[in-house]
Scaffold this motif. Structure first.
Motif, PDB file in Angstrom:
ATOM      1  N   SER A 104      -9.549   4.711   2.330  1.00 26.47           N
ATOM      2  CA  SER A 104      -8.644   4.012   1.412  1.00 26.47           C
ATOM      3  C   SER A 104      -9.426   3.432   0.250  1.00 26.47           C
ATOM      4  O   SER A 104     -10.636   3.185   0.343  1.00 26.47           O
ATOM      5  CB  SER A 104      -7.875   2.896   2.137  1.00 26.47           C
ATOM      6  OG  SER A 104      -8.758   1.886   2.615  1.00 26.47           O
TER       7      SER A 104
ATOM      8  N   TRP B 176      -8.764   1.607  -4.109  1.00 17.85           N
ATOM      9  CA  TRP B 176      -7.880   1.121  -5.161  1.00 17.85           C
ATOM     10  C   TRP B 176      -7.460   2.278  -6.065  1.00 17.85           C
ATOM     11  O   TRP B 176      -8.276   3.107  -6.463  1.00 17.85           O
ATOM     12  CB  TRP B 176      -8.575   0.037  -5.965  1.00 17.85           C
ATOM     13  CG  TRP B 176      -8.936  -1.154  -5.129  1.00 17.85           C
ATOM     14  CD1 TRP B 176     -10.129  -1.391  -4.490  1.00 17.85           C
ATOM     15  CD2 TRP B 176      -8.083  -2.254  -4.792  1.00 17.85           C
ATOM     16  NE1 TRP B 176     -10.064  -2.573  -3.785  1.00 17.85           N
ATOM     17  CE2 TRP B 176      -8.834  -3.128  -3.951  1.00 17.85           C
ATOM     18  CE3 TRP B 176      -6.767  -2.593  -5.120  1.00 17.85           C
ATOM     19  CZ2 TRP B 176      -8.297  -4.310  -3.442  1.00 17.85           C
ATOM     20  CZ3 TRP B 176      -6.247  -3.770  -4.618  1.00 17.85           C
ATOM     21  CH2 TRP B 176      -7.000  -4.617  -3.790  1.00 17.85           C
ATOM     22  N   LYS B 177      -6.191   2.302  -6.408  1.00 12.48           N
ATOM     23  CA  LYS B 177      -5.654   3.394  -7.225  1.00 12.48           C
ATOM     24  C   LYS B 177      -6.379   3.501  -8.551  1.00 12.48           C
ATOM     25  O   LYS B 177      -6.695   4.607  -9.006  1.00 12.48           O
ATOM     26  CB  LYS B 177      -4.144   3.186  -7.448  1.00 12.48           C
ATOM     27  CG  LYS B 177      -3.489   4.301  -8.268  1.00 12.48           C
ATOM     28  CD  LYS B 177      -1.978   4.107  -8.367  1.00 12.48           C
ATOM     29  CE  LYS B 177      -1.335   5.211  -9.189  1.00 12.48           C
ATOM     30  NZ  LYS B 177       0.148   5.085  -9.222  1.00 12.48           N
TER      31      LYS B 177
ATOM     32  N   ARG C  77      -9.852  -4.315   2.791  1.00 16.95           N
ATOM     33  CA  ARG C  77      -9.924  -3.873   1.392  1.00 16.95           C
ATOM     34  C   ARG C  77     -10.608  -4.946   0.543  1.00 16.95           C
ATOM     35  O   ARG C  77     -10.449  -6.149   0.768  1.00 16.95           O
ATOM     36  CB  ARG C  77      -8.533  -3.556   0.840  1.00 16.95           C
ATOM     37  CG  ARG C  77      -7.608  -4.745   0.707  1.00 16.95           C
ATOM     38  CD  ARG C  77      -6.266  -4.349   0.136  1.00 16.95           C
ATOM     39  NE  ARG C  77      -5.335  -5.480   0.194  1.00 16.95           N
ATOM     40  CZ  ARG C  77      -4.133  -5.481  -0.353  1.00 16.95           C
ATOM     41  NH1 ARG C  77      -3.695  -4.419  -1.009  1.00 16.95           N
ATOM     42  NH2 ARG C  77      -3.354  -6.533  -0.249  1.00 16.95           N
TER      43      ARG C  77
ATOM     44  N   ARG D  74     -12.282  -5.378  -3.707  1.00 10.07           N
ATOM     45  CA  ARG D  74     -12.639  -4.790  -5.001  1.00 10.07           C
ATOM     46  C   ARG D  74     -14.116  -4.387  -4.997  1.00 10.07           C
ATOM     47  O   ARG D  74     -14.967  -5.115  -4.498  1.00 10.07           O
ATOM     48  CB  ARG D  74     -12.376  -5.788  -6.132  1.00 10.07           C
ATOM     49  CG  ARG D  74     -10.924  -5.843  -6.571  1.00 10.07           C
ATOM     50  CD  ARG D  74     -10.529  -4.553  -7.271  1.00 10.07           C
ATOM     51  NE  ARG D  74      -9.128  -4.532  -7.673  1.00 10.07           N
ATOM     52  CZ  ARG D  74      -8.566  -3.486  -8.264  1.00 10.07           C
ATOM     53  NH1 ARG D  74      -9.262  -2.379  -8.482  1.00 10.07           N
ATOM     54  NH2 ARG D  74      -7.295  -3.519  -8.602  1.00 10.07           N
TER      55      ARG D  74
ATOM     56  N   ASP E  34      -0.909  -0.411  -5.790  1.00 11.03           N
ATOM     57  CA  ASP E  34      -2.272  -0.388  -6.335  1.00 11.03           C
ATOM     58  C   ASP E  34      -3.329  -0.089  -5.285  1.00 11.03           C
ATOM     59  O   ASP E  34      -4.520  -0.024  -5.603  1.00 11.03           O
ATOM     60  CB  ASP E  34      -2.596  -1.711  -7.047  1.00 11.03           C
ATOM     61  CG  ASP E  34      -2.570  -2.916  -6.106  1.00 11.03           C
ATOM     62  OD1 ASP E  34      -2.288  -2.740  -4.907  1.00 11.03           O
ATOM     63  OD2 ASP E  34      -2.825  -4.036  -6.586  1.00 11.03           O
ATOM     64  N   TYR E  35      -2.914   0.108  -4.014  1.00 11.49           N
ATOM     65  CA  TYR E  35      -3.886   0.408  -2.961  1.00 11.49           C
ATOM     66  C   TYR E  35      -3.414   1.616  -2.170  1.00 11.49           C
ATOM     67  O   TYR E  35      -2.275   1.645  -1.675  1.00 11.49           O
ATOM     68  CB  TYR E  35      -4.102  -0.784  -2.025  1.00 11.49           C
ATOM     69  CG  TYR E  35      -5.378  -0.647  -1.237  1.00 11.49           C
ATOM     70  CD1 TYR E  35      -6.607  -0.849  -1.851  1.00 11.49           C
ATOM     71  CD2 TYR E  35      -5.366  -0.276   0.100  1.00 11.49           C
ATOM     72  CE1 TYR E  35      -7.799  -0.689  -1.153  1.00 11.49           C
ATOM     73  CE2 TYR E  35      -6.549  -0.120   0.811  1.00 11.49           C
ATOM     74  CZ  TYR E  35      -7.761  -0.327   0.177  1.00 11.49           C
ATOM     75  OH  TYR E  35      -8.938  -0.155   0.853  1.00 11.49           O
TER      76      TYR E  35
ATOM     77  N   ALA F 254       0.836  -1.207   0.000  1.00 13.37           N
ATOM     78  CA  ALA F 254       0.000   0.000   0.000  1.00 13.37           C
ATOM     79  C   ALA F 254       0.866   1.250   0.000  1.00 13.37           C
ATOM     80  O   ALA F 254       2.059   1.207   0.332  1.00 13.37           O
ATOM     81  CB  ALA F 254      -0.927   0.012   1.216  1.00 13.37           C
TER      82      ALA F 254
END
Length: 270
Positions: free
Chosen positions: A185, A187-188, A108, A110, A85-86, A3
């Motif tokens: 937070s 996902w990018k 986290r 998806r 990616d996070y 992360a």
């Protein structure tokens, strides 16, 4: 790395140092720290250069010239600079409990973003917290805080709740799971897809507006306000003004009414 922790700051070295010490003792250390610096003077860079050799994780400094409150713009630059990616977002005045990063990674998923809260400390306790108090986690101990003048309150449960009790409180809290800049937070690729933060917006709701566009994109949110804990250090807010609030409110109204997903002035404007 699992992360990237992105935290905003502006000329607040004393508070920022305390926050970084909080991240230095996380139970999960496989992350990078990105300082989103909205135009601080050289003292902030000097602090980061001093701390960097003492940390086990990368410490990246993303800076822009001071042009008033432009947090949305510097956060977008930090998103671009991130190497994972996070992305976990917080502020340079919020000390994380040692399980903060681990908790965000645990929950986290998806299709979701995570929504945490903060525990506000009065100024006298904010100033009294030392590096050792952070390394030994005293500043999250209700008894320790009460011994230094914190009032007894049900709100203190936020610091003491663990396990199933914390999950139950997350479930029953009436507070909506919005995107909160001090503790959220996602996902990018989701954030890039909506073009990041709306750079038309200054102080007042720009984080919530980002979350509303994530909802418009089809994402859901998870409430973790009793699981991912930060204590918020007190400070003045000289950047608050009514005109900005009204402007931002109108932008948020448009986002909700017209189901806006991608802001026209965001990441790709830099």
């Amino acid at each position: 790395m699992k992360a990237s922790v992105i935290m905003s700051t502006y000329n607040s070295e004393e508070w920022l140092e305390k926050v970084i010490w909080g991240f230095s003792v996380q139970t999960e250390l496989n992350f990078e720290i990105i300082i989103a610096d909205d135009g601080s003077k050289p003292k902030t860079k000097e602090l980061l250069d001093t701390l960097r050799p003492q940390l086990s994780m990368p410490l990246i400094h993303v800076w822009q010239e001071d042009n008033g409150f432009q947090k949305s713009q510097i956060l977008n630059k930090a998103i671009v600079a991130s190497n994972t990616d996070y992305l976990i977002f917080t502020d340079g005045d919020c000390i994380p409990r040692k399980d903060f990063v681990e908790t965000h990674l645990h929950y986290r998923e998806r299709g979701y973003f995570l929504s945490g809260g903060y525990f506000m400390l009065p100024m006298n306790i904010s100033q009294a917290i030392t590096k050792n108090h952070i390394l030994h986690q005293n500043c999250f101990d209700v008894k320790w805080l009460v011994g230094r003048g914190l009032k007894k309150s049900f709100k203190n449960t936020k610091l003491s709740a663990t396990g199933l009790w914390a999950k139950f409180l997350n479930f029953i809290t009436p507070t909506k799971a919005t995107w909160n800049g001090h503790n959220a937070s996602g996902w990018k690729d989701d954030l890039v897809a909506i073009n990041g933060f709306n750079q038309e917006m200054q102080y007042g709701g720009q984080d919530r507006e980002l979350g509303e566009r994530l909802f418009n994109k089809g994402l859901k949110s998870k409430q973790i306000r009793y699981s991912a804990i930060v204590v918020h250090l007190d400070h003045a807010r000289g950047y608050v003004n009514e005109a900005t609030w009204k402007k931002n409110f109108a932008i948020r109204e448009n986002t909700r009414k017209n189901k806006v997903i991608r802001t026209p002035i965001g990441i790709d404007s830099n």
